[in-house]
Scaffold this motif. Structure first.
Motif, short mmCIF file in Angstrom:
data_model
loop_
_atom_site.label_atom_id
_atom_site.label_comp_id
_atom_site.label_asym_id
_atom_site.label_seq_id
_atom_site.Cartn_x
_atom_site.Cartn_y
_atom_site.Cartn_z
N PRO A 1 7.17 33.80 48.45
CA PRO A 1 7.58 33.54 50.20
C PRO A 1 8.04 35.45 50.47
O PRO A 1 8.20 35.70 51.37
CB PRO A 1 9.22 32.48 49.73
CG PRO A 1 8.93 31.67 48.90
CD PRO A 1 7.71 32.48 47.90
N GLY B 1 12.74 32.90 58.75
CA GLY B 1 12.12 32.36 57.59
C GLY B 1 13.66 31.64 56.77
O GLY B 1 14.08 30.40 56.48
N LYS C 1 5.25 28.81 60.50
CA LYS C 1 6.35 29.68 59.48
C LYS C 1 6.99 29.89 60.74
O LYS C 1 8.28 30.05 61.48
CB LYS C 1 6.21 30.46 58.97
CG LYS C 1 6.03 29.80 57.31
CD LYS C 1 5.84 31.08 56.31
CE LYS C 1 5.49 30.37 55.27
NZ LYS C 1 5.17 31.47 53.65
N ASP D 1 5.77 37.70 51.66
CA ASP D 1 5.24 36.66 52.19
C ASP D 1 6.18 37.22 53.50
O ASP D 1 5.40 38.47 54.45
CB ASP D 1 5.05 35.12 52.74
CG ASP D 1 3.89 34.62 51.72
OD1 ASP D 1 3.54 35.09 51.69
OD2 ASP D 1 4.15 33.82 51.73
N GLU D 2 7.29 37.39 53.19
CA GLU D 2 8.03 38.30 54.39
C GLU D 2 8.61 39.78 54.04
O GLU D 2 8.09 40.27 55.45
CB GLU D 2 9.79 37.95 53.60
CG GLU D 2 10.80 38.96 54.43
CD GLU D 2 12.21 38.01 54.13
OE1 GLU D 2 12.56 39.29 53.68
OE2 GLU D 2 12.79 37.53 54.17
N THR E 1 1.08 34.28 54.89
CA THR E 1 2.16 33.09 53.56
C THR E 1 0.54 33.61 53.20
O THR E 1 -0.50 34.21 53.58
CB THR E 1 1.62 31.63 54.36
OG1 THR E 1 1.42 30.67 53.38
CG2 THR E 1 0.30 31.53 55.17
N LEU F 1 10.92 28.67 55.38
CA LEU F 1 10.46 29.73 53.78
C LEU F 1 10.36 30.55 54.69
O LEU F 1 9.66 31.12 55.69
CB LEU F 1 9.07 28.95 53.16
CG LEU F 1 9.31 28.16 52.07
CD1 LEU F 1 8.01 27.76 51.40
CD2 LEU F 1 10.13 27.89 51.25
N LYS F 2 11.00 31.87 53.42
CA LYS F 2 10.64 33.55 53.95
C LYS F 2 9.14 33.30 54.41
O LYS F 2 8.24 33.01 53.89
CB LYS F 2 11.15 33.89 52.41
CG LYS F 2 12.31 34.04 52.15
CD LYS F 2 12.64 34.72 51.18
CE LYS F 2 13.72 34.58 50.91
NZ LYS F 2 14.27 35.29 49.76
N GLY F 3 8.60 34.55 54.86
CA GLY F 3 8.07 34.79 56.03
C GLY F 3 7.78 34.12 57.38
O GLY F 3 5.91 34.62 57.76
N GLU G 1 15.46 28.40 55.78
CA GLU G 1 15.29 27.88 53.95
C GLU G 1 16.56 27.95 53.96
O GLU G 1 16.95 26.99 53.69
CB GLU G 1 14.37 29.18 53.86
CG GLU G 1 14.67 28.84 52.23
CD GLU G 1 13.75 29.93 51.43
OE1 GLU G 1 13.20 29.39 49.95
OE2 GLU G 1 13.60 30.78 51.79
#
Length: 143
Positions: free
Chosen positions: A122, A70, A59, A125-126, A118, A98-100, A74
């Motif tokens: 997501p 992210g 990521k 995580d972000e 992670t 992905l977000k994060g 995405e």
């Protein structure tokens, strides 16, 4: 702060993991990379699967290599899946759009590195990655 050093990276990781605990996330993992994509710091909470290192690093790696957080990665993967597949190959699999994955910038906007978190959704995580970056004065998170 003009560069990411070990102390700052440790603070980012600790703040990201603490945010995860505070908002009730599953056990989290966090990696901080410098502007060249090299890992400076990584931690994973107890009971976190060992494969989370690769996900957190991927990521962050995609973020720092593309200068896109992210969210933007995405969107790219959804709009142009063939490009996302090619990037995964070009980056030896270190691409997890992905977000994060959050860019770390200084106040002037220069990319210093990236954080990858992670372990939960997501969005969570972000949120944890952003909290980690914002825990260090002078750093700006770009999700």
């Amino acid at each position: 702060m003009t560069e990411l050093n070990l102390e700052a990276c440790r603070r980012i990781v600790q703040a990201a993991l603490a945010k995860g605990v505070a908002i009730g996330c599953a056990p989290m993992s966090a990696a901080v990379l410098d502007a060249g994509g090299n890992v400076i710091a990584f931690e994973r909470a107890d009971d976190t699967p060992p494969g989370r290192f690769e996900v957190a690093r991927a990521k962050a790696y995609g973020a720092v290599m593309l200068h896109k957080g992210g969210r933007a990665q995405e969107a790219l993967a959804e709009a142009r899946p063939q490009v996302a597949t090619a990037l995964g190959g070009a980056f030896d699999g270190k691409f997890f759009p992905l977000k994060g994955g959050v860019l770390v910038r200084n106040a002037a906007g220069r990319v210093l590195g990236a954080v990858g978190v992670t372990g939960d959704s997501p969005d969570n995580d972000e949120a944890c990655a952003v909290a980690g970056v914002e825990a260090v004065e002078g750093l700006v998170a770009e999700p």
